[in-house]
Scaffold this active site. Sequence first.
Site, short mmCIF file in Angstrom:
data_model
loop_
_atom_site.label_atom_id
_atom_site.label_comp_id
_atom_site.label_asym_id
_atom_site.label_seq_id
_atom_site.Cartn_x
_atom_site.Cartn_y
_atom_site.Cartn_z
N PHE A 111 0.94 -1.12 0.16
CA PHE A 111 -0.01 0.06 0.16
C PHE A 111 0.82 1.20 0.00
CE2 PHE A 111 0.91 0.07 4.58
CZ PHE A 111 0.63 1.41 4.83
N LYS A 112 2.16 1.27 0.57
CA LYS A 112 2.86 2.31 0.49
C LYS A 112 3.25 2.93 -0.99
CE LYS A 112 3.37 1.73 5.01
NZ LYS A 112 4.94 1.37 5.54
N ASP A 113 2.87 1.96 -2.08
CA ASP A 113 3.14 2.67 -3.19
C ASP A 113 2.40 3.72 -3.87
OD1 ASP A 113 5.16 0.88 -3.83
OD2 ASP A 113 3.94 -0.69 -4.66
N THR A 144 7.59 0.40 3.56
CA THR A 144 8.11 1.83 3.03
C THR A 144 9.52 1.94 2.38
OG1 THR A 144 6.95 2.92 4.88
CG2 THR A 144 8.79 4.25 3.90
#
Length: 462
Positions: A111-113, A144
């Site tokens: 999800f950090k993308d 991250t």
Amino acid sequence: MKYKSTRGQVAGIGFIDAVLMGLADDGGLLIPESIPQVDADTLTKWRELTYPELALEVLSLFIGDEIPRDELAELIQASYTTFRDPEVTPVKRLSPERAVLELFHGPTFAFKDVALQFLGQLYAYISQKTGSVIHILGATSGDTGASAIEGVRGKEGIRICILHPAGKVSRVQELQMTTVSDANVQNLAVEGTFDDCQRIIKELFADVSFKKEYHLRAINSINIARLLAQTVYYFYAALKLAKDGESRLPNFSVPTGNFGDIFAGYLARRMGLPIGRLILATNENNILERFVHEGIYEPGEFRSTYSPSMDIQVASNFERYLYYQNGEDAAKTAAQMAELSKSGRIVVASDVREAVQADFAAYGVKNAECLEAIRVCHADTGYLLDPHTACGVAAGGRIAASGELTVTLATAHPAKFDESIQLVNIRQTFPAPIAALFEKPQHATRVEGSADAVKDELLRFF
């Protein structure tokens, strides 16, 4: 839009300066001077937008005319063309009462993308416009680091150094970071925990002269741009469900350790997005669950779990929420953070605890519950959860009432955590980009867990 610090000594700075400052120079965290409001008519119109179009509308509220709208649109488009799904963050229904918001379709399967592809483009834009060199410094509990590196690798005018706790991230997470050979990337494997890495980052950014001399910039969720980018997928999911005829307000169950992802949901709700409950899902490192239930914020004993990206005892975004709970009283917030530094705990009054419980529900998922959620979901639906998403599903199942719709944020592809998946006797096929990592050489330097040791490596890198 202007930005200010939660500790009151920095105010009136623009968006780009806020991005470049990262941690406020007074040690606080930057927030918008006011939270923009979105009315019901606007939300109805936004239902028809694609993800990049929606991101443009939401982010424009926080950026204003600092970046011309056509240039911001190009930045956003470049950020999300790297995603494997045309919806960027699709919603998948598992049952009438359960859904997942898949946030793992970016280049590093995490999800950090979603935020870091945007932040990487943003840093490159700023470097090009100003002719400045940008040195990015960040810490990671796993995802991250890879996302940040992927966002800026090979970009001219940018160097990035990522700290990760040696031996305390998954094998795939480690490989995604350390197999990158670009000359502008440095990986430091720190002896200690993620909290040690995070402490070192804060110490280096608090050294204002060092920060300014070497143009240090933040990539962690202390950077306000990351949180703003993360609000977009809450809008996207809620509006898509409404467009598809869903009349219930969705709960969002959010696996979180650093409080950033769920704070983005809190911010979206403060902007006017109609949603149900925000469910804070932690693992056995449950400092945030205890705060919601008891009003006590106190780091405890570190525990290794099957969801290592949430193995965090000090939530770096907690101060932002505390500031709003204090009625935007910066002096009170600064005093509480000083007390945390001195005594190791913050205790809030009963009325504040009740207000916190109105904002969040919370549940700390035990290791056995995490694995059971993976096993049961796969057996019942054929859908494979990664262990962090499994914590979100388990917490949602504990807290949501019958008949409610709960959307769990699916924060990573299960292939990133095969060590946990194997524990429930499930065999998965790795996506080709992940399978290829195991054949590549690694590049990382091991360092002791001190700011001085990291500073020495940085000086050699810069």
